[in-house]
Write an enzyme that holds these catalytic residues in place. Structure first.
Site, mmCIF file in Angstrom:
data_model
loop_
_atom_site.group_PDB
_atom_site.id
_atom_site.type_symbol
_atom_site.label_atom_id
_atom_site.label_comp_id
_atom_site.label_asym_id
_atom_site.label_seq_id
_atom_site.Cartn_x
_atom_site.Cartn_y
_atom_site.Cartn_z
ATOM 1 N N VAL A 57 0.669 -1.199 -0.087
ATOM 2 C CA VAL A 57 0.015 -0.004 -0.013
ATOM 3 C C VAL A 57 0.943 1.241 -0.243
ATOM 4 O O VAL A 57 0.600 2.395 -0.696
ATOM 5 C CB VAL A 57 -0.866 -0.104 1.330
ATOM 6 C CG1 VAL A 57 -1.909 1.379 1.431
ATOM 7 C CG2 VAL A 57 -2.017 -1.237 1.048
ATOM 8 N N CYS A 58 1.985 1.302 0.830
ATOM 9 C CA CYS A 58 2.879 2.378 1.189
ATOM 10 C C CYS A 58 3.125 3.023 -0.311
ATOM 11 O O CYS A 58 3.165 4.319 -0.376
ATOM 12 C CB CYS A 58 4.003 2.019 1.729
ATOM 13 S SG CYS A 58 3.667 1.266 3.493
#
Length: 185
Positions: A57-58
């Site tokens: 996600v980052c």
């Protein structure tokens, strides 16, 4: 039961001096960043935290902040990304990930976790930062905080919307967007 004590609106953003990745150019990769820089430049500070480098996600968030870098700069805001990983891990991730090579903002390394602890944003189990975004005014006062759980990415457009609203220093109604009328009393 574990309880976070997230530093919130109205508090002074903590002092820090941390290494950050600012470039992929040899011998120019790292620089120490402080909280005083945005104050000295009479700028707003937008600092966003992610849990871990080399995750899924980052990079979607980091890339989206980078796509909007000029929007933050146009609003006279210093943009800083941060995690508790080291500057060397940040540099390796930037070199390894296509979406991160061209970042235009620093990736702050809080390896001691001292800033994350001061902010109260570490998860209990792994002691990694939650997905937290701070908007800090030019005087160093926190004006907005948003906290997401580890698995949910944030909305960069909302960060910009709130920054716009805060910079009006006016009353802004629900869903207000830059250019719309503010409320008069």
């Amino acid at each position: 039961m574990y309880q976070n004590r997230v530093l919130s609106v109205g508090a002074e953003f903590p002092a820090f001096a941390k290494k950050a990745v600012v470039s992929l150019e040899r011998d120019q990769e790292f620089r120490t960043i402080t909280e005083q820089e945005h104050r000295d430049n009479d700028q707003w500070l937008v600092m966003f935290w992610w849990p871990k480098d080399f995750t899924f996600v980052c990079p979607t968030e980091i890339a989206e902040f980078n796509k909007n870098y000029d929007e933050f700069r146009d609003r006279d805001a210093q943009l800083i990304g941060a995690s508790t990983d080291s500057e060397f891990v940040h540099a390796a991730w930037r070199r390894d990930h296509d979406d991160l090579r061209g970042l235009r903002f620093p990736m702050l390394a809080d390896t001691s976790k001292s800033l994350a602890e001061d902010l109260g944003i570490l998860s209990e189990e792994e002691k990694v930062a939650y997905r937290v975004t701070y908007i800090v005014d030019p005087q160093g006062i926190i004006r907005w905080v948003s906290v997401n759980d580890l698995n949910v990415g944030r909305n960069v457009a909302e960060v910009l919307r709130v920054l716009d609203a805060l910079q009006t220093d006016e009353l802004c109604p629900c869903n207000w967007k830059k250019g719309e009328a503010t409320l008069t009393v």
